[in-house]
Design a protein around this motif. Structure first.
Motif, PDB file in Angstrom:
ATOM      1  N   VAL A   1       0.840  -1.201   0.000  1.00  0.00           N
ATOM      2  CA  VAL A   1       0.000   0.000   0.000  1.00  0.00           C
ATOM      3  C   VAL A   1       0.877   1.253   0.000  1.00  0.00           C
ATOM      4  N   ALA A   2       1.934   1.258   0.783  1.00  0.00           N
ATOM      5  CA  ALA A   2       2.843   2.411   0.827  1.00  0.00           C
ATOM      6  C   ALA A   2       3.500   2.619  -0.528  1.00  0.00           C
ATOM      7  N   SER A   3       3.923   1.543  -1.159  1.00  0.00           N
ATOM      8  CA  SER A   3       4.524   1.637  -2.490  1.00  0.00           C
ATOM      9  C   SER A   3       3.516   2.162  -3.500  1.00  0.00           C
ATOM     10  N   TYR A   4       2.287   1.662  -3.422  1.00  0.00           N
ATOM     11  CA  TYR A   4       1.224   2.103  -4.329  1.00  0.00           C
ATOM     12  C   TYR A   4       0.953   3.594  -4.147  1.00  0.00           C
ATOM     13  N   LEU A   5       0.902   4.047  -2.922  1.00  0.00           N
ATOM     14  CA  LEU A   5       0.634   5.464  -2.665  1.00  0.00           C
ATOM     15  C   LEU A   5       1.778   6.349  -3.154  1.00  0.00           C
ATOM     16  N   ARG A   6       3.014   5.860  -3.006  1.00  0.00           N
ATOM     17  CA  ARG A   6       4.161   6.615  -3.543  1.00  0.00           C
ATOM     18  C   ARG A   6       4.070   6.734  -5.054  1.00  0.00           C
ATOM     19  N   LEU A   7       3.714   5.646  -5.733  1.00  0.00           N
ATOM     20  CA  LEU A   7       3.563   5.673  -7.184  1.00  0.00           C
ATOM     21  C   LEU A   7       2.428   6.615  -7.600  1.00  0.00           C
ATOM     22  N   ARG A   8       1.329   6.609  -6.857  1.00  0.00           N
ATOM     23  CA  ARG A   8       0.212   7.514  -7.144  1.00  0.00           C
ATOM     24  C   ARG A   8       0.654   8.971  -7.006  1.00  0.00           C
ATOM     25  N   ARG A   9       1.386   9.250  -5.938  1.00  0.00           N
ATOM     26  CA  ARG A   9       1.865  10.612  -5.709  1.00  0.00           C
ATOM     27  C   ARG A   9       2.827  11.028  -6.824  1.00  0.00           C
ATOM     28  N   LEU A  10       3.698  10.122  -7.237  1.00  0.00           N
ATOM     29  CA  LEU A  10       4.627  10.396  -8.335  1.00  0.00           C
ATOM     30  C   LEU A  10       3.864  10.622  -9.638  1.00  0.00           C
ATOM     31  N   ALA A  11       2.853   9.813  -9.891  1.00  0.00           N
ATOM     32  CA  ALA A  11       2.035   9.994 -11.093  1.00  0.00           C
ATOM     33  C   ALA A  11       1.327  11.343 -11.070  1.00  0.00           C
ATOM     34  N   ASN A  12       0.844  11.759  -9.915  1.00  0.00           N
ATOM     35  CA  ASN A  12       0.181  13.072  -9.804  1.00  0.00           C
ATOM     36  C   ASN A  12       1.158  14.214 -10.053  1.00  0.00           C
TER      37      ASN A  12
ATOM     38  N   ALA B   1       3.935  13.951 -11.979  1.00  0.00           N
ATOM     39  CA  ALA B   1       4.355  13.886 -13.378  1.00  0.00           C
ATOM     40  C   ALA B   1       3.243  14.299 -14.334  1.00  0.00           C
ATOM     41  N   TRP B   2       2.003  13.939 -14.006  1.00  0.00           N
ATOM     42  CA  TRP B   2       0.889  14.231 -14.904  1.00  0.00           C
ATOM     43  C   TRP B   2      -0.339  14.558 -14.060  1.00  0.00           C
ATOM     44  N   PRO B   3      -0.458  15.824 -13.640  1.00  0.00           N
ATOM     45  CA  PRO B   3      -1.627  16.189 -12.827  1.00  0.00           C
ATOM     46  C   PRO B   3      -2.914  15.923 -13.613  1.00  0.00           C
ATOM     47  N   GLY B   4      -3.868  15.361 -12.959  1.00  0.00           N
ATOM     48  CA  GLY B   4      -5.131  15.048 -13.626  1.00  0.00           C
ATOM     49  C   GLY B   4      -5.033  13.869 -14.566  1.00  0.00           C
TER      50      GLY B   4
END
Length: 175
Positions: free
Chosen positions: A7-18, A20-23
């Motif tokens: 879950v922590a890894s997933y949230l880090r990837l989500r934050r990184l995706a946000n 790199a590409w907001p929205g």
């Protein structure tokens, strides 16, 4: 990997995706739909510049410069949704800047003061022709053309290449 680490890894990837590409799209199936407008615009601009260059090669003889493709890109900067009047004003701004640059490059060449003269003369022409918001296109065009003009290319060829580029840009905008 434990569930908490996952879950922590997933949230880090989500934050990184946000970052790199907001929205960004939430599903992979939405990615092509989101990228299509940019891809079409890139293809349209590239094709117009290449077609303008090829037409310049076919029509003019001798040394070639990039005034045609540059003009096509500047004219194409107007979106397909802009009005015909805005497109015509943009073409006028580009042509004013190109003519100023051609005259200066024939007489003077590129120096610090010829650059200043090109910018000032282009802005004066933009005021005279009442180009409004498109006025900044004139000195930008002048600077681009002044920077890329070759002394081996005749003024008539530069003007012809500019007109070819403007025509291709208008045609691509209409298409």
């Amino acid at each position: 990997m434990t569930k908490i680490e996952w879950v922590a890894s997933y949230l880090r990837l989500r934050r990184l995706a946000n970052l790199a590409w907001p929205g960004h799209p939430t599903h992979w199936r939405d990615v092509p739909r989101r990228l299509r407008p940019s891809a079409v615009n890139i293809l349209r601009l590239t094709a117009a510049a290449v077609v303008s260059y090829l037409l310049s090669l076919a029509i003019t003889k001798g040394a070639i410069d990039l005034t045609g493709p540059l003009t096509a890109l500047l004219v194409m900067q107007a979106s397909a949704y802009s009005t015909l009047k805005t497109g015509a004003v943009r073409v006028g701004a580009v042509l004013a800047g190109v003519l100023v640059a051609i005259l200066l490059s024939l007489w003077i060449g590129l120096t610090w003061w010829s650059l200043g003269a090109a910018i000032a003369a282009s802005l004066v022409l933009a005021k005279i022709f009442r180009l409004g918001e498109q006025a900044i296109e004139a000195p930008i065009s002048a600077m681009l053309i002044l920077g890329v003009t070759s002394p081996d290319v005749a003024a008539e060829t530069r003007v012809l290449n500019t007109l070819i580029g403007a025509g291709v840009g208008i045609a691509f905008n209409l298409i």
